[in-house]
Write a protein that holds these residues in place. Structure first.
Motif, PDB file in Angstrom:
ATOM      1  N   GLY A  41       0.789  -1.225   0.000  1.00 52.88           N
ATOM      2  CA  GLY A  41       0.000   0.000   0.000  1.00 52.88           C
ATOM      3  C   GLY A  41       0.819   1.272   0.000  1.00 52.88           C
ATOM      4  O   GLY A  41       0.322   2.326   0.422  1.00 52.88           O
ATOM      5  N   TYR A  42       2.061   1.225  -0.469  1.00 56.69           N
ATOM      6  CA  TYR A  42       2.983   2.353  -0.417  1.00 56.69           C
ATOM      7  C   TYR A  42       3.214   2.825   1.017  1.00 56.69           C
ATOM      8  O   TYR A  42       3.663   3.955   1.253  1.00 56.69           O
ATOM      9  N   HIS A  43       2.917   1.932   1.988  1.00 56.14           N
ATOM     10  CA  HIS A  43       3.120   2.227   3.412  1.00 56.14           C
ATOM     11  C   HIS A  43       4.289   1.422   3.961  1.00 56.14           C
ATOM     12  O   HIS A  43       5.084   1.908   4.756  1.00 56.14           O
ATOM     13  N   PHE A  44       4.383   0.166   3.517  1.00 53.41           N
ATOM     14  CA  PHE A  44       5.488  -0.721   3.883  1.00 53.41           C
ATOM     15  C   PHE A  44       5.708  -1.679   2.722  1.00 53.41           C
ATOM     16  O   PHE A  44       4.950  -1.677   1.745  1.00 53.41           O
ATOM     17  N   LEU A  45       6.732  -2.496   2.810  1.00 52.11           N
ATOM     18  CA  LEU A  45       6.985  -3.537   1.819  1.00 52.11           C
ATOM     19  C   LEU A  45       6.772  -4.900   2.458  1.00 52.11           C
ATOM     20  O   LEU A  45       7.362  -5.201   3.498  1.00 52.11           O
ATOM     21  N   SER A  46       5.930  -5.729   1.851  1.00 51.12           N
ATOM     22  CA  SER A  46       5.757  -7.122   2.280  1.00 51.12           C
ATOM     23  C   SER A  46       6.936  -7.907   1.725  1.00 51.12           C
ATOM     24  O   SER A  46       6.828  -8.623   0.721  1.00 51.12           O
TER      25      SER A  46
ATOM     26  N   GLY B 171     -13.745   5.706  -7.883  1.00 54.40           N
ATOM     27  CA  GLY B 171     -14.556   4.601  -8.369  1.00 54.40           C
ATOM     28  C   GLY B 171     -13.938   3.276  -7.995  1.00 54.40           C
ATOM     29  O   GLY B 171     -14.554   2.489  -7.265  1.00 54.40           O
ATOM     30  N   PHE B 172     -12.709   3.030  -8.474  1.00 46.33           N
ATOM     31  CA  PHE B 172     -12.052   1.752  -8.197  1.00 46.33           C
ATOM     32  C   PHE B 172     -10.665   1.918  -7.580  1.00 46.33           C
ATOM     33  O   PHE B 172      -9.911   0.962  -7.469  1.00 46.33           O
ATOM     34  N   VAL B 173     -10.339   3.131  -7.181  1.00 43.81           N
ATOM     35  CA  VAL B 173      -9.023   3.406  -6.617  1.00 43.81           C
ATOM     36  C   VAL B 173      -8.882   2.783  -5.227  1.00 43.81           C
ATOM     37  O   VAL B 173      -9.853   2.681  -4.475  1.00 43.81           O
ATOM     38  N   HIS B 174      -7.673   2.350  -4.902  1.00 44.56           N
ATOM     39  CA  HIS B 174      -7.336   1.985  -3.527  1.00 44.56           C
ATOM     40  C   HIS B 174      -6.862   3.266  -2.854  1.00 44.56           C
ATOM     41  O   HIS B 174      -5.749   3.751  -3.103  1.00 44.56           O
ATOM     42  N   MET B 175      -7.717   3.831  -1.995  1.00 47.79           N
ATOM     43  CA  MET B 175      -7.457   5.169  -1.478  1.00 47.79           C
ATOM     44  C   MET B 175      -6.208   5.226  -0.614  1.00 47.79           C
ATOM     45  O   MET B 175      -5.502   6.242  -0.595  1.00 47.79           O
ATOM     46  N   GLY B 176      -5.899   4.151   0.098  1.00 52.58           N
ATOM     47  CA  GLY B 176      -4.690   4.166   0.912  1.00 52.58           C
ATOM     48  C   GLY B 176      -3.446   4.367   0.071  1.00 52.58           C
ATOM     49  O   GLY B 176      -2.578   5.187   0.395  1.00 52.58           O
ATOM     50  N   SER B 177      -3.366   3.640  -1.033  1.00 54.59           N
ATOM     51  CA  SER B 177      -2.218   3.791  -1.933  1.00 54.59           C
ATOM     52  C   SER B 177      -2.180   5.194  -2.533  1.00 54.59           C
ATOM     53  O   SER B 177      -1.113   5.815  -2.624  1.00 54.59           O
ATOM     54  N   ARG B 178      -3.342   5.684  -2.956  1.00 52.74           N
ATOM     55  CA  ARG B 178      -3.375   7.016  -3.564  1.00 52.74           C
ATOM     56  C   ARG B 178      -2.978   8.095  -2.572  1.00 52.74           C
ATOM     57  O   ARG B 178      -2.171   8.981  -2.888  1.00 52.74           O
ATOM     58  N   ASP B 179      -3.543   8.037  -1.363  1.00 52.80           N
ATOM     59  CA  ASP B 179      -3.232   9.059  -0.362  1.00 52.80           C
ATOM     60  C   ASP B 179      -1.747   9.100  -0.043  1.00 52.80           C
ATOM     61  O   ASP B 179      -1.159  10.167   0.139  1.00 52.80           O
ATOM     62  N   ARG B 180      -1.126   7.917   0.032  1.00 48.11           N
ATOM     63  CA  ARG B 180       0.301   7.884   0.385  1.00 48.11           C
ATOM     64  C   ARG B 180       1.182   8.312  -0.775  1.00 48.11           C
ATOM     65  O   ARG B 180       2.208   8.967  -0.568  1.00 48.11           O
ATOM     66  N   LEU B 181       0.791   7.947  -1.998  1.00 45.41           N
ATOM     67  CA  LEU B 181       1.616   8.289  -3.156  1.00 45.41           C
ATOM     68  C   LEU B 181       1.429   9.740  -3.586  1.00 45.41           C
ATOM     69  O   LEU B 181       2.416  10.436  -3.871  1.00 45.41           O
ATOM     70  N   LEU B 182       0.186  10.195  -3.624  1.00 53.53           N
ATOM     71  CA  LEU B 182      -0.112  11.506  -4.203  1.00 53.53           C
ATOM     72  C   LEU B 182      -0.524  12.557  -3.193  1.00 53.53           C
ATOM     73  O   LEU B 182      -0.638  13.739  -3.543  1.00 53.53           O
ATOM     74  N   GLY B 183      -0.760  12.142  -1.944  1.00 52.76           N
ATOM     75  CA  GLY B 183      -1.246  13.088  -0.942  1.00 52.76           C
ATOM     76  C   GLY B 183      -2.757  13.081  -0.867  1.00 52.76           C
ATOM     77  O   GLY B 183      -3.445  12.504  -1.714  1.00 52.76           O
ATOM     78  N   LYS B 184      -3.284  13.733   0.146  1.00 49.85           N
ATOM     79  CA  LYS B 184      -4.733  13.702   0.406  1.00 49.85           C
ATOM     80  C   LYS B 184      -5.539  14.471  -0.632  1.00 49.85           C
ATOM     81  O   LYS B 184      -6.706  14.160  -0.881  1.00 49.85           O
ATOM     82  N   SER B 185      -4.964  15.497  -1.243  1.00 53.33           N
ATOM     83  CA  SER B 185      -5.715  16.327  -2.194  1.00 53.33           C
ATOM     84  C   SER B 185      -4.921  16.537  -3.479  1.00 53.33           C
ATOM     85  O   SER B 185      -4.516  17.661  -3.805  1.00 53.33           O
ATOM     86  N   PRO B 186      -4.679  15.470  -4.240  1.00 53.58           N
ATOM     87  CA  PRO B 186      -3.890  15.622  -5.465  1.00 53.58           C
ATOM     88  C   PRO B 186      -4.679  16.356  -6.541  1.00 53.58           C
ATOM     89  O   PRO B 186      -5.907  16.272  -6.599  1.00 53.58           O
ATOM     90  N   ASN B 187      -3.966  17.074  -7.407  1.00 57.38           N
ATOM     91  CA  ASN B 187      -4.650  17.735  -8.511  1.00 57.38           C
ATOM     92  C   ASN B 187      -4.942  16.724  -9.612  1.00 57.38           C
ATOM     93  O   ASN B 187      -4.430  15.609  -9.615  1.00 57.38           O
ATOM     94  N   GLN B 188      -5.780  17.140 -10.568  1.00 62.29           N
ATOM     95  CA  GLN B 188      -6.229  16.213 -11.600  1.00 62.29           C
ATOM     96  C   GLN B 188      -5.081  15.745 -12.479  1.00 62.29           C
ATOM     97  O   GLN B 188      -5.051  14.593 -12.924  1.00 62.29           O
ATOM     98  N   ALA B 189      -4.121  16.616 -12.715  1.00 66.44           N
ATOM     99  CA  ALA B 189      -2.984  16.228 -13.567  1.00 66.44           C
ATOM    100  C   ALA B 189      -2.200  15.093 -12.935  1.00 66.44           C
ATOM    101  O   ALA B 189      -1.773  14.155 -13.627  1.00 66.44           O
ATOM    102  N   LEU B 190      -2.026  15.135 -11.620  1.00 69.46           N
ATOM    103  CA  LEU B 190      -1.283  14.089 -10.926  1.00 69.46           C
ATOM    104  C   LEU B 190      -2.076  12.780 -10.907  1.00 69.46           C
ATOM    105  O   LEU B 190      -1.510  11.692 -11.085  1.00 69.46           O
ATOM    106  N   ILE B 191      -3.388  12.889 -10.714  1.00 68.43           N
ATOM    107  CA  ILE B 191      -4.250  11.703 -10.733  1.00 68.43           C
ATOM    108  C   ILE B 191      -4.169  11.012 -12.089  1.00 68.43           C
ATOM    109  O   ILE B 191      -4.033   9.787 -12.187  1.00 68.43           O
ATOM    110  N   THR B 192      -4.248  11.794 -13.157  1.00 68.47           N
ATOM    111  CA  THR B 192      -4.165  11.244 -14.509  1.00 68.47           C
ATOM    112  C   THR B 192      -2.797  10.615 -14.762  1.00 68.47           C
ATOM    113  O   THR B 192      -2.692   9.520 -15.335  1.00 68.47           O
ATOM    114  N   LYS B 193      -1.748  11.292 -14.320  1.00 73.63           N
ATOM    115  CA  LYS B 193      -0.376  10.826 -14.549  1.00 73.63           C
ATOM    116  C   LYS B 193      -0.133   9.450 -13.960  1.00 73.63           C
ATOM    117  O   LYS B 193       0.585   8.625 -14.529  1.00 73.63           O
ATOM    118  N   TYR B 194      -0.751   9.180 -12.796  1.00 68.80           N
ATOM    119  CA  TYR B 194      -0.521   7.913 -12.102  1.00 68.80           C
ATOM    120  C   TYR B 194      -1.693   6.946 -12.221  1.00 68.80           C
ATOM    121  O   TYR B 194      -1.705   5.923 -11.544  1.00 68.80           O
TER     122      TYR B 194
END
Length: 302
Positions: free
Chosen positions: A80-85, A201-224
């Protein structure tokens, strides 16, 4: 005394054989980083988990020479971009690849939650690009064909692997060394219950929040959102997911498969009715355990 000397010499020789180059550091000067008081944290439970990675590395697993092939793979564990299994989706998987004659490199990549990063979302891809370049540069040392080096990722590691597979040529934002000019494109890609999209819709929010931050802009969302980044240059891809995965919905793999198909990229998707999320090799999980057999079949085409 002479016998003792011979014995120590023998033990030293054996130690050297088994210890040389088993773990290598990816960078001499780690880019996109700054000094902090953070320390790498390793926790051993049912799964070996590594938090706050400070020094990106590759741990190398080489098959027995007599049945070695010329293929290699870089493994990106999830968490989850929080730790490595690290063992569950890393070293255990490396041993499976060795059983098929494939040299495996387990990537310990930086995690975007670290205070030691300047631009957090860039660090995992930087490490994955460097890992692929390092393996390709050292292919001859391990009897690897430089055109048969793939990547596999699990969960958030699948997001990193698919980011590498779609944005392998992302320009470096640091002072390059000769190694950084080598192609980072994987020759094949396996994504196991991967995080793919960053869109609602289908995002794993934990991964998104850790990778892009809590309020990413649309360009960053699209990029990843990697289903939007597929091109004809994306490598052939093998995907596995389960319909009852409530953590990372199966639509992540379906959307990526559809994008690959639209671009004419060779792709194979296996959807199992059960398994939920995070099953690694799926040992003792019925026919789900056969997903590695399907991947073994697929790998024969490379």
């Amino acid at each position: 005394m002479r016998l003792i000397g011979v014995l120590f010499g023998f033990l030293f020789m054996i130690s050297s054989v088994f210890s040389q180059d088993q773990v290598v550091q990816l960078w001499d000067d780690i880019p996109n980083s700054q000094e902090t008081d953070e320390k790498e944290d390793v926790k051993q439970g049912d799964i070996l988990k590594i938090y706050t990675v400070k020094t990106p590395t590759l741990e190398i697993y080489v098959p027995a020479k007599r049945h070695a092939t010329d293929k290699a793979v870089v493994i990106c564990p999830g968490g989850g971009y929080h730790f490595l299994s690290y063992d569950w989706e890393g070293t255990d998987v490396a041993k499976w690849f060795n059983s098929k004659g494939i040299t495996a490199f387990v990537l310990k990549y930086r995690l975007p939650t670290s205070k030691s990063l300047k631009t957090a979302h860039e660090a995992p891809l930087q490490d994955a690009q460097r890992a692929m370049r390092w393996v390709r540069a050292h292919a001859e040392d391990y009897d690897i064909n430089p055109n048969k080096i793939g990547v596999i990722g699990f969960s958030a590691g699948g997001h990193l692997a698919s980011t590498l597979g779609t944005r392998f040529d992302a320009p470096n934002t640091f002072k390059e060394q000769p190694l950084d000019t080598i192609s980072a494109r994987p020759d094949f890609m396996a994504l196991i219950y991967p995080v793919i999209t960053m869109k609602q819709g289908f995002v794993h929010m934990g991964s998104r929040d850790r990778l892009l931050g809590k309020s990413p802009n649309q360009a960053l969302i699209t990029k990843y959102s990697n289903e939007l980044q597929v091109s004809k240059k994306t490598p052939p891809t093998f995907l596995v997911h389960s319909s009852d995965d409530h953590a990372v919905p199966v639509e992540n793999s379906i959307k990526f498969y559809s994008a690959l198909k639209s671009e004419g990229v060779d792709a194979e998707l296996h959807i199992y009715p059960y398994g939920k999320h995070g099953y690694s090799l799926a040992i003792n999980k019925g026919r789900l355990q056969t997903w590695t057999d399907r991947m073994d079949d697929w790998l024969r085409s490379f």
